[in-house]
Design a protein around this motif. Structure first.
Motif, PDB file in Angstrom:
ATOM      1  N   MET A   1      30.698  33.238  51.410  1.00  0.00           N
ATOM      2  CA  MET A   1      31.982  33.175  50.701  1.00  0.00           C
ATOM      3  C   MET A   1      32.912  32.213  51.411  1.00  0.00           C
ATOM      4  O   MET A   1      33.190  32.355  52.597  1.00  0.00           O
ATOM      5  CB  MET A   1      32.633  34.560  50.708  1.00  0.00           C
ATOM      6  N   THR A   2      33.433  31.273  50.687  1.00  0.00           N
ATOM      7  CA  THR A   2      34.442  30.420  51.288  1.00  0.00           C
ATOM      8  C   THR A   2      35.804  31.034  51.029  1.00  0.00           C
ATOM      9  O   THR A   2      35.994  31.780  50.093  1.00  0.00           O
ATOM     10  CB  THR A   2      34.412  29.021  50.662  1.00  0.00           C
ATOM     11  N   SER A   3      36.731  30.714  51.870  1.00  0.00           N
ATOM     12  CA  SER A   3      38.069  31.255  51.700  1.00  0.00           C
ATOM     13  C   SER A   3      39.070  30.124  51.725  1.00  0.00           C
ATOM     14  O   SER A   3      38.908  29.153  52.466  1.00  0.00           O
ATOM     15  CB  SER A   3      38.371  32.245  52.810  1.00  0.00           C
ATOM     16  N   LEU A   5      42.031  30.716  52.621  1.00  0.00           N
ATOM     17  CA  LEU A   5      43.087  31.175  53.498  1.00  0.00           C
ATOM     18  C   LEU A   5      42.946  30.609  54.903  1.00  0.00           C
ATOM     19  O   LEU A   5      43.706  30.958  55.790  1.00  0.00           O
ATOM     20  CB  LEU A   5      43.078  32.706  53.577  1.00  0.00           C
ATOM     21  N   PHE A  67      41.077  29.704  45.133  1.00  0.00           N
ATOM     22  CA  PHE A  67      40.556  31.078  45.120  1.00  0.00           C
ATOM     23  C   PHE A  67      39.249  31.172  44.335  1.00  0.00           C
ATOM     24  O   PHE A  67      39.126  31.966  43.410  1.00  0.00           O
ATOM     25  CB  PHE A  67      41.607  32.035  44.561  1.00  0.00           C
ATOM     26  N   ASN A  68      38.303  30.341  44.671  1.00  0.00           N
ATOM     27  CA  ASN A  68      36.988  30.324  44.042  1.00  0.00           C
ATOM     28  C   ASN A  68      37.064  30.260  42.522  1.00  0.00           C
ATOM     29  O   ASN A  68      36.383  30.988  41.816  1.00  0.00           O
ATOM     30  CB  ASN A  68      36.165  31.527  44.473  1.00  0.00           C
ATOM     31  N   PHE A  71      42.188  30.307  39.993  1.00  0.00           N
ATOM     32  CA  PHE A  71      43.567  29.856  39.850  1.00  0.00           C
ATOM     33  C   PHE A  71      43.564  28.350  39.745  1.00  0.00           C
ATOM     34  O   PHE A  71      43.011  27.670  40.600  1.00  0.00           O
ATOM     35  CB  PHE A  71      44.328  30.321  41.099  1.00  0.00           C
ATOM     36  N   MET A 130      39.934  37.581  34.842  1.00  0.00           N
ATOM     37  CA  MET A 130      40.566  38.601  35.676  1.00  0.00           C
ATOM     38  C   MET A 130      41.959  38.163  36.110  1.00  0.00           C
ATOM     39  O   MET A 130      42.907  38.946  36.068  1.00  0.00           O
ATOM     40  CB  MET A 130      39.694  38.895  36.891  1.00  0.00           C
ATOM     41  N   THR A 131      42.099  36.888  36.508  1.00  0.00           N
ATOM     42  CA  THR A 131      43.420  36.383  36.884  1.00  0.00           C
ATOM     43  C   THR A 131      44.368  36.488  35.702  1.00  0.00           C
ATOM     44  O   THR A 131      45.528  36.870  35.849  1.00  0.00           O
ATOM     45  CB  THR A 131      43.331  34.909  37.298  1.00  0.00           C
TER      46      THR A 131
ATOM     47  N   THR B 143      38.207  37.464  50.543  1.00  0.00           N
ATOM     48  CA  THR B 143      37.974  36.022  50.502  1.00  0.00           C
ATOM     49  C   THR B 143      37.996  35.554  49.062  1.00  0.00           C
ATOM     50  O   THR B 143      38.961  34.981  48.592  1.00  0.00           O
ATOM     51  CB  THR B 143      36.618  35.670  51.122  1.00  0.00           C
ATOM     52  N   ARG B 144      36.952  35.893  48.345  1.00  0.00           N
ATOM     53  CA  ARG B 144      36.825  35.394  46.986  1.00  0.00           C
ATOM     54  C   ARG B 144      37.903  35.958  46.063  1.00  0.00           C
ATOM     55  O   ARG B 144      38.459  35.256  45.239  1.00  0.00           O
ATOM     56  CB  ARG B 144      35.441  35.785  46.473  1.00  0.00           C
ATOM     57  N   LEU B 148      43.333  38.038  43.450  1.00  0.00           N
ATOM     58  CA  LEU B 148      43.425  39.180  42.537  1.00  0.00           C
ATOM     59  C   LEU B 148      43.887  40.423  43.285  1.00  0.00           C
ATOM     60  O   LEU B 148      44.649  41.231  42.754  1.00  0.00           O
ATOM     61  CB  LEU B 148      42.066  39.443  41.894  1.00  0.00           C
TER      62      LEU B 148
END
Lengths: 481, 202
Positions: A1-3, A5, A67-68, A71, A130-131, B143-144, B148
């Motif tokens: 998983m990349t982030s 943040l 955010f993957n 967004f 979902m967003t 993270t992902r 949300l």
């Protein structure tokens, strides 16, 4: 998983949202600690915060997907965010001096408006089902509370409850649609769904999902047949809250519907076009006839806003970049006209309270010529008479419809526009030709300023804001196609 | 009989029996206590299935918060449960229909999973069996899905503000405890020395 943040700089496209969220929470804490009638201070700080957010979006025009894939910030999102932020800022400005009279002198009011604005910005930037839902709920929940914030007034609580129940129903429809889309594609990200649709036979389940999704969002833009809540909520909510409801949330929901139909459902334009054409015709026709019998100005404006949504959807029905451009211009002009109208309405105060019905406007032109002139300008602009801004808004959406060979839609729209002229002109007639009945208190300075600025822009639209707005809308629509 | 199997039967028997007692108990407080027992046993079953995060959440949220809330509500509200129960037979047919539909749906879900696992598809995030599931959830949640997650937090904040704005009323003349005022009180403010003449009193 990349982030995303790992570094603050990665989050550049989301700086406006971050500033708004953090600012709203800081103001909330400030309000709780220093409460005791500090609502005006918090509301001024909230307006400054929104202006700062606008500043950040201008200063940091970063675009990208964060955010993957949840967004997205593109030209379209940035354009719509400016409209949303502008609408919210004006709504707060309109409520500063009138807050006490309407029972809005609680600091939570401004905080809830800020959080609703945050929700709208998330909606505008949603790139994932979902967003989209989280943004929509953030906005809607704050709006339900704001509608009922005058909790001892039966009309306001009725408005809040009605809005809540119907809003929950629409969220249910939207979620059902989203679950069908996820079930038939296995994807939630909007720009990936388009690949799944384009690559395969269009499945009936997916179309069902799309229709439910559109129905859910149609509730939020109050398009017919999902408009039932609008007149009651607009009438029951305090007028500054109605001004807010009529401006920013409509823009955000319209941005959402545009993104939904153009990005994931671009390959099935024929299918969604039918739905949008139906919503558009039904809204225009119903609004122009239902508004004729209204005596309450806020109810009339509710039907007027339903009609305007119908006209804006004419542009979207075309399914082309020109059409989306038309909708973008239309929403900007609509927000300007709505702000001007509500500023005028809020500045009219008699000894019996604020003006609510059309007969109370009698003879306004003799008592308060400036306000009467502004209302008349807005009414002529709502009708779409030539040199005013409203004309250019309608002109562009109808042009897009005719380009897309939707002649019937364009003709029905123009006829509906002609019918709607009746009730707009009735207000002008009452103001200019009836005998005055009551005295009006002087308007607060900031409302006069808002009226002067918006009125000036509506009248001189073609020579002042017209071409920059058109260029911005052109760039915004271009980023979707 | 292996140990996990033994515990499975213990947990499931107690869960089913206490679930039955939830609807059979005459005293509503007993019913809620049996509900708590059902939750705890269901948590045990989750633990056996390897879903330890779900098990702990069930205990923390359902047993710790929801069931205690239920208990408060049943104790504080004066609900006449006998009269509520009087219509039970009249509602039985619709209850049976709903139960049957639920059972069929469960069989369909379970059946499709047993017969053709490929139909159920893969999740949005692949499962890494070498990690425990609390860690895996944390890794995607922060993270992902961090956006949300924070967005949901904002929604809850709005709900909280809304509940307070719409219901909290500041009543005047309510005496509140002010610790600072209490501790800074001096002897001279609180006591008074009075010379009482004998035989007269105050």
């Amino acid at each position: 998983m990349t982030s995303d943040l790992l570094s603050f700089a990665y989050l550049a496209p989301a700086y406006p949202e971050l500033l708004l969220a953090v600012g709203a929470i800081v103001l909330l804490l400030g309000g709780v600690f220093f409460s005791e009638n500090r609502s005006t201070g918090i509301s001024v700080l909230s307006i400054l915060l929104i202006i700062a957010v606008i500043g950040v979006s201008i200063w940091q025009p970063a675009e990208g997907v964060l955010f993957n894939g949840g967004f997205i910030v593109d030209g379209f999102a940035r354009y719509m965010k400016f409209l949303v932020l502008g609408g919210s800022a004006f709504a707060l400005i309109l409520s500063t001096s009138t807050a006490k009279a309407f029972g809005l002198d609680k600091f939570e009011y401004s905080i809830l408006v800020l959080l609703a604005t945050l929700g709208m910005m998330v909606m505008v930037s949603a790139n994932d089902l979902m967003t989209l839902y989280v943004g929509l709920e953030l906005q809607s929940l704050a709006l339900y509370v704001v509608a009922a914030i005058r909790r001892d007034d039966p009309k306001a609580t009725e408005a809040g409850l009605k809005y809540f129940v119907l809003g929950a129903l629409s969220s249910g429809l939207l979620l059902y649609g989203a679950s069908l889309i996820y079930g038939f594609t296995g994807l939630t990200q909007l720009d990936q769904i388009v690949g799944a649709i384009a690559g395969s036979q269009r499945s009936i389940g997916l179309i069902f999902g799309m229709v439910f999704l559109l129905a859910g969002v149609a509730f939020k833009i109050s398009a017919v047949p999902f408009h039932m809540w609008t007149p009651d909520v607009y009438e029951g909510a305090p007028t500054p809250v109605t001004a807010f409801f009529a401006s920013a949330p409509k823009v955000a929901a319209m941005a959402l519907i545009i993104r939904i139909v153009t990005v994931p459902f671009g390959p099935v334009t024929d299918d969604w076009q039918q739905v949008v054409v139906f919503l558009s015709i039904a809204s225009m026709v119903l609004a122009s006839f239902a508004a004729i019998g209204q005596n309450n100005i806020k109810r009339l404006l509710a039907y007027s806003s339903i009609g305007h949504v119908g006209f804006a959807l004419v542009g979207l029905s075309a399914g082309t970049a020109v059409g989306v451009e038309g909708v973008a211009v239309y929403m900007a002009i609509y927000v300007g006209m709505t702000v001007a109208m509500f500023a005028a309405l809020l500045s009219l105060r008699t000894e019996n309270g604020f003006v609510e019905t059309i007969p109370q406007l009698a003879g306004l032109a003799q008592k308060r010529p400036f306000v009467a002139a502004i209302i008349a300008i807005v009414m002529f602009s709502f009708i779409g008479l030539p040199p005013l801004a409203g004309f250019f808004a309608k002109w562009q959406v109808f042009l897009a419809a005719i380009d897309a060979q939707l002649f019937a839609l364009a003709i029905i729209g123009m006829l509906a526009s002609a019918v709607s002229a009746f009730y707009y002109l009735r207000i002008v007639k009452v103001m200019y030709f009836d005998e005055p009945q009551s005295e009006f208190a002087a308007a607060p300075a900031e409302l006069t300023a808002v009226m002067a600025v918006t009125g000036f822009l509506i009248v001189t639209y073609f020579v002042t804001v017209g071409s920059p707005l058109y260029n911005a809308a052109h760039a915004a629509a271009g980023s979707l196609f | 009989m292996t140990l996990p199997l033994f515990f499975f039967y213990v947990f499931s028997v107690i869960a089913v029996a206490s679930a039955f007692m939830v609807i059979a108990a005459r005293n509503p407080v007993h019913a809620v206590l049996f509900l708590i027992l059902t939750f705890v046993n269901a948590a045990g079953l989750f633990m056996l299935a390897g879903a330890e995060f779900l098990a702990l959440i069930l205990i923390v949220v359902y047993v710790g918060a929801v069931a205690v809330l239920f208990l408060f509500v049943t104790m504080m509200l004066d609900v006449d449960f006998a009269s509520l129960r009087s219509g039970m037979l009249a509602y039985a047919p619709i209850g049976i229909v709903v139960g049957a539909i639920l059972l069929i749906e469960l069989l369909l879900v379970g059946g499709s999973y047993m017969l053709a696992p490929s139909l159920t598809g893969t999740g949005a995030v692949p499962i890494d069996l070498s990690l425990d599931n609390t860690r895996q959830l944390g890794e995607v949640l922060y993270t992902r899905y961090v956006f949300l997650f924070q967005g949901a937090g904002a929604v809850l904040l709005v709900a909280m503000i809304g509940a307070i704005v719409l219901t909290l009323r500041h009543k005047p003349n309510v005496k509140r405890q002010d610790v600072g005022k209490q501790t800074s009180r001096k002897r001279s403010e609180a006591t008074e020395l009075v010379k009482v003449k004998s035989g007269q009193g105050l």
